[in-house]
Design an enzyme around this catalytic site. Structure first.
Site, mmCIF file in Angstrom:
data_model
loop_
_atom_site.group_PDB
_atom_site.id
_atom_site.type_symbol
_atom_site.label_atom_id
_atom_site.label_comp_id
_atom_site.label_asym_id
_atom_site.label_seq_id
_atom_site.Cartn_x
_atom_site.Cartn_y
_atom_site.Cartn_z
ATOM 1 N N GLU A 147 2.738 0.910 0.921
ATOM 2 C CA GLU A 147 1.797 -0.115 1.180
ATOM 3 C C GLU A 147 1.651 -0.639 2.598
ATOM 4 O O GLU A 147 2.799 -0.800 3.292
ATOM 5 C CB GLU A 147 2.435 -1.397 0.283
ATOM 6 C CG GLU A 147 1.482 -2.670 0.496
ATOM 7 C CD GLU A 147 2.023 -3.788 -0.183
ATOM 8 O OE1 GLU A 147 1.151 -4.643 -0.645
ATOM 9 O OE2 GLU A 147 3.142 -3.855 -0.450
ATOM 10 N N ASP A 182 -3.508 -3.160 -1.289
ATOM 11 C CA ASP A 182 -3.402 -4.376 -1.382
ATOM 12 C C ASP A 182 -4.492 -5.077 -0.694
ATOM 13 O O ASP A 182 -4.787 -5.002 0.451
ATOM 14 C CB ASP A 182 -2.030 -4.967 -0.708
ATOM 15 C CG ASP A 182 -1.747 -6.579 -0.842
ATOM 16 O OD1 ASP A 182 -2.771 -7.326 -0.590
ATOM 17 O OD2 ASP A 182 -0.690 -6.876 -1.467
ATOM 18 N N GLU A 244 -0.679 -10.696 -6.856
ATOM 19 C CA GLU A 244 0.382 -10.808 -5.621
ATOM 20 C C GLU A 244 0.031 -12.167 -5.077
ATOM 21 O O GLU A 244 -0.371 -11.903 -4.001
ATOM 22 C CB GLU A 244 0.890 -9.874 -5.230
ATOM 23 C CG GLU A 244 2.216 -9.902 -4.233
ATOM 24 C CD GLU A 244 2.397 -8.683 -3.189
ATOM 25 O OE1 GLU A 244 3.706 -8.434 -3.425
ATOM 26 O OE2 GLU A 244 1.617 -8.144 -2.670
#
Length: 265
Positions: A147, A182, A244
């Site tokens: 990530e 993300d 998230e």
């Protein structure tokens, strides 16, 4: 054209923080989630966590490798030259938890790179450690995701762009190593989410979402998540989407977005 419906996992590190951590599992289940993710399991026993998952009929879909000593500025050990022994011990610990908790995917943290450090050496250390983990994890059918973290969240992290994530996956060259996409970080660094996703979708194994710029529920800010979720569905993305984000207030009250902007298929 056939479509794959989006499926969402509650991030228990960031959501339901009005409750102690072990009570967040039941709260997520009562809110309708079938899966959860979180940053770190290591302060709890495998038995405690498995009990919560089983009692609430939840699937654990993602957690991170150990971050190291956060008080000293560490944010992962896998890219730090000279810390290979510690990093590989953490890789084995993460595997033990993943097997016990039946978790199919682990996010391997890299590290913060000091401004005066040899970046190439940090990157090669990361590549070597991820390859080590990949070969170990493949025996258990466990995937690894990488990530990129935007500088506004974690300055000087080894990589911040989705293009760097893709390049690392290519350099590591292991069949069970993928991108953790993300959207919050991607928008802050790269923008152009549609083209990024379409270009990298074959190597994306896990997605996370939050509004930009404030990292709240995905029904505010500059990203049109109704469009983004439709994009994921049209491209038949079939893995999990982790929520998230930091709720604006009470977590449950903020979940109306699941009804208001998620496509109906």
């Amino acid at each position: 054209m056939s479509r794959t419906q989006c499926k969402f996992a509650a991030n228990l590190t960031m959501m339901f923080k009005e409750l102690p951590f072990l009570e967040r599992f039941s709260a997520a289940a009562k809110a309708g989630f079938k899966a959860v993710e979180f940053l770190s399991p290591y302060e709890y026993s495998k038995e405690e966590l498995l009990k919560q998952l089983q009692q609430n009929n939840l699937q654990l879909v993602l957690f991170n490798s150990a971050m190291g000593d956060i008080s000293k500025g560490e944010w992962g050990l896998n890219a730090i030259p000279g810390r290979e022994k510690d990093a590989r011990e953490n890789i084995h610990t993460a595997l033990d938890y993943a097997i016990a908790l039946k978790c199919p995917t682990i996010h391997l943290m890299a590290a913060v790179v000091p401004p005066d450090a040899d970046y190439a050496l940090y990157q090669q250390t990361f590549i070597d450690n991820v390859r080590y983990a990949a070969e170990l994890y493949q025996k258990h059918n466990i995937s690894i995701v990488l990530e990129a973290l935007s500088p506004i969240v974690k300055p000087n992290y080894l990589f911040s762009s989705q293009f760097q994530s893709a390049e690392l996956v290519k350099l590591i060259n292991r069949p069970n190593v993928f991108i953790q996409f993300d959207v919050f970080h991607a928008q802050n660094v790269d923008g152009n989410i549609t083209r990024l996703f379409e270009q990298m979708k074959d190597k994306i194994k896990h997605i996370q979402i939050a509004s930009v710029p404030d990292r709240h529920e995905p029904d505010e800010g500059e990203i049109d998540y109704a469009y983004i979720f439709n994009l994921f569905e049209q491209n038949n993305y079939s893995d999990w989407i982790g929520c998230e984000y930091n709720p604006r207030a009470n977590t449950q009250d903020g979940l109306l977005w699941l009804k208001n902007i998620v496509p109906r298929t």
